[in-house]
Design a protein around this motif. Structure first.
Motif, PDB file in Angstrom:
ATOM      1  N   ALA A  58     -33.901 -13.580 -17.436  1.00  0.00           N
ATOM      2  CA  ALA A  58     -32.579 -13.854 -18.009  1.00  0.00           C
ATOM      3  C   ALA A  58     -32.687 -14.524 -19.371  1.00  0.00           C
ATOM      4  O   ALA A  58     -31.960 -14.179 -20.309  1.00  0.00           O
ATOM      5  CB  ALA A  58     -31.768 -14.732 -17.051  1.00  0.00           C
ATOM      6  N   ILE A  59     -33.612 -15.465 -19.505  1.00  0.00           N
ATOM      7  CA  ILE A  59     -33.800 -16.143 -20.798  1.00  0.00           C
ATOM      8  C   ILE A  59     -34.314 -15.155 -21.837  1.00  0.00           C
ATOM      9  O   ILE A  59     -33.820 -15.105 -22.960  1.00  0.00           O
ATOM     10  CB  ILE A  59     -34.750 -17.350 -20.654  1.00  0.00           C
ATOM     11  CG1 ILE A  59     -34.058 -18.458 -19.857  1.00  0.00           C
ATOM     12  CG2 ILE A  59     -35.184 -17.870 -22.031  1.00  0.00           C
ATOM     13  CD1 ILE A  59     -34.954 -19.621 -19.486  1.00  0.00           C
ATOM     14  N   ARG A  60     -35.283 -14.352 -21.463  1.00  0.00           N
ATOM     15  CA  ARG A  60     -35.810 -13.345 -22.402  1.00  0.00           C
ATOM     16  C   ARG A  60     -34.730 -12.355 -22.815  1.00  0.00           C
ATOM     17  O   ARG A  60     -34.624 -11.998 -23.991  1.00  0.00           O
ATOM     18  CB  ARG A  60     -36.980 -12.602 -21.782  1.00  0.00           C
ATOM     19  CG  ARG A  60     -38.245 -13.403 -21.745  1.00  0.00           C
ATOM     20  CD  ARG A  60     -39.370 -12.598 -21.144  1.00  0.00           C
ATOM     21  NE  ARG A  60     -40.616 -13.319 -21.187  1.00  0.00           N
ATOM     22  CZ  ARG A  60     -41.720 -12.902 -20.609  1.00  0.00           C
ATOM     23  NH1 ARG A  60     -41.737 -11.759 -19.939  1.00  0.00           N
ATOM     24  NH2 ARG A  60     -42.821 -13.615 -20.696  1.00  0.00           N
ATOM     25  N   ALA A  61     -33.930 -11.907 -21.865  1.00  0.00           N
ATOM     26  CA  ALA A  61     -32.857 -10.954 -22.190  1.00  0.00           C
ATOM     27  C   ALA A  61     -31.863 -11.583 -23.162  1.00  0.00           C
ATOM     28  O   ALA A  61     -31.436 -10.943 -24.133  1.00  0.00           O
ATOM     29  CB  ALA A  61     -32.141 -10.497 -20.920  1.00  0.00           C
ATOM     30  N   ALA A  62     -31.507 -12.832 -22.922  1.00  0.00           N
ATOM     31  CA  ALA A  62     -30.546 -13.502 -23.801  1.00  0.00           C
ATOM     32  C   ALA A  62     -31.140 -13.748 -25.190  1.00  0.00           C
ATOM     33  O   ALA A  62     -30.496 -13.483 -26.203  1.00  0.00           O
ATOM     34  CB  ALA A  62     -30.105 -14.825 -23.181  1.00  0.00           C
ATOM     35  N   LYS A  63     -32.374 -14.226 -25.234  1.00  0.00           N
ATOM     36  CA  LYS A  63     -32.967 -14.612 -26.511  1.00  0.00           C
ATOM     37  C   LYS A  63     -33.464 -13.433 -27.341  1.00  0.00           C
ATOM     38  O   LYS A  63     -33.351 -13.452 -28.562  1.00  0.00           O
ATOM     39  CB  LYS A  63     -34.136 -15.578 -26.275  1.00  0.00           C
ATOM     40  CG  LYS A  63     -33.694 -16.939 -25.782  1.00  0.00           C
ATOM     41  CD  LYS A  63     -34.866 -17.845 -25.566  1.00  0.00           C
ATOM     42  CE  LYS A  63     -35.288 -18.418 -26.883  1.00  0.00           C
ATOM     43  NZ  LYS A  63     -36.017 -19.671 -26.775  1.00  0.00           N
ATOM     44  N   PHE A  64     -34.041 -12.449 -26.691  1.00  0.00           N
ATOM     45  CA  PHE A  64     -34.737 -11.416 -27.448  1.00  0.00           C
ATOM     46  C   PHE A  64     -34.080 -10.046 -27.403  1.00  0.00           C
ATOM     47  O   PHE A  64     -34.429  -9.162 -28.167  1.00  0.00           O
ATOM     48  CB  PHE A  64     -36.195 -11.324 -26.994  1.00  0.00           C
ATOM     49  CG  PHE A  64     -36.893 -12.650 -27.077  1.00  0.00           C
ATOM     50  CD1 PHE A  64     -37.041 -13.297 -28.290  1.00  0.00           C
ATOM     51  CD2 PHE A  64     -37.361 -13.271 -25.934  1.00  0.00           C
ATOM     52  CE1 PHE A  64     -37.651 -14.538 -28.370  1.00  0.00           C
ATOM     53  CE2 PHE A  64     -37.972 -14.512 -26.008  1.00  0.00           C
ATOM     54  CZ  PHE A  64     -38.113 -15.149 -27.232  1.00  0.00           C
ATOM     55  N   GLU A  65     -33.133  -9.874 -26.494  1.00  0.00           N
ATOM     56  CA  GLU A  65     -32.415  -8.605 -26.407  1.00  0.00           C
ATOM     57  C   GLU A  65     -30.922  -8.794 -26.644  1.00  0.00           C
ATOM     58  O   GLU A  65     -30.141  -7.870 -26.443  1.00  0.00           O
ATOM     59  CB  GLU A  65     -32.667  -7.965 -25.032  1.00  0.00           C
ATOM     60  CG  GLU A  65     -34.135  -7.655 -24.792  1.00  0.00           C
ATOM     61  CD  GLU A  65     -34.415  -7.306 -23.333  1.00  0.00           C
ATOM     62  OE1 GLU A  65     -33.478  -6.926 -22.610  1.00  0.00           O
ATOM     63  OE2 GLU A  65     -35.583  -7.441 -22.925  1.00  0.00           O
TER      64      GLU A  65
END
Length: 159
Positions: A15-22
């Motif tokens: 979830a953090i990766r999706a929010a930050k990088f996508e």
């Protein structure tokens, strides 16, 4: 004091990766609920939430600051205000792009922002209850230590 709401694994990491990088904020509530569970266990009231600011370039490309979104969720739980401009992000490399040693040496991340006077405008400075600094990921703790130093040097209690 630095407290992590959860470990950076599994669905939280995704979830953090999706929010930050996508630029995909759909699962921010999952992260926020984990963080709120940790905050609730502290059994403390907070005077204000202060999100760690991101760089202007990141904010433009992403369209949101994840720590601010997390603060918005926390604020709905106990109605503490959010001050998004207590700290100003200096033009330094993002912590994510640096090695662990370089992160620790990246010592000029923030400056006092225009809203710091709102915290200092009380007599004595807003010290009880403390303010809560919110970020999405803690790796070396450098970001938190620098943010806390700016505030505690001015007499503001932080968590």
């Amino acid at each position: 004091m630095i407290i992590a709401g959860t470990f950076y694994t599994g669905r939280i990491r995704d979830a953090i990766r999706a929010a930050k990088f996508e630029n995909d904020p759909r699962d921010i509530e999952l992260i926020a609920e984990a963080m709120y569970g940790c905050v609730k266990k502290l059994r403390k009231e907070f005077a204000v939430y202060i999100p760690i600011p991101t760089t202007n370039d990141r904010l433009k490309s992403r369209g949101f600051n994840l720590p601010t979104r997390l603060c918005e969720f926390l604020a709905t739980q106990n109605r503490a205000p959010i001050l998004t401009s207590v700290l100003t992000r200096n033009d330094t490399p993002t912590q994510y792009s640096l090695s662990e040693n370089s992160r620790r040496e990246n010592s000029d991340l923030f400056s006092p922002g225009p809203e710091i006077d709102r915290l200092l405008g009380t007599d004595p400075p807003m010290t009880t209850p403390p303010v809560l600094i919110v970020d999405d990921v803690v790796a070396t703790g450098t970001t938190f230590r620098q943010a806390m130093k700016i505030l505690t040097d001015r007499g503001i209690r932080c968590m």
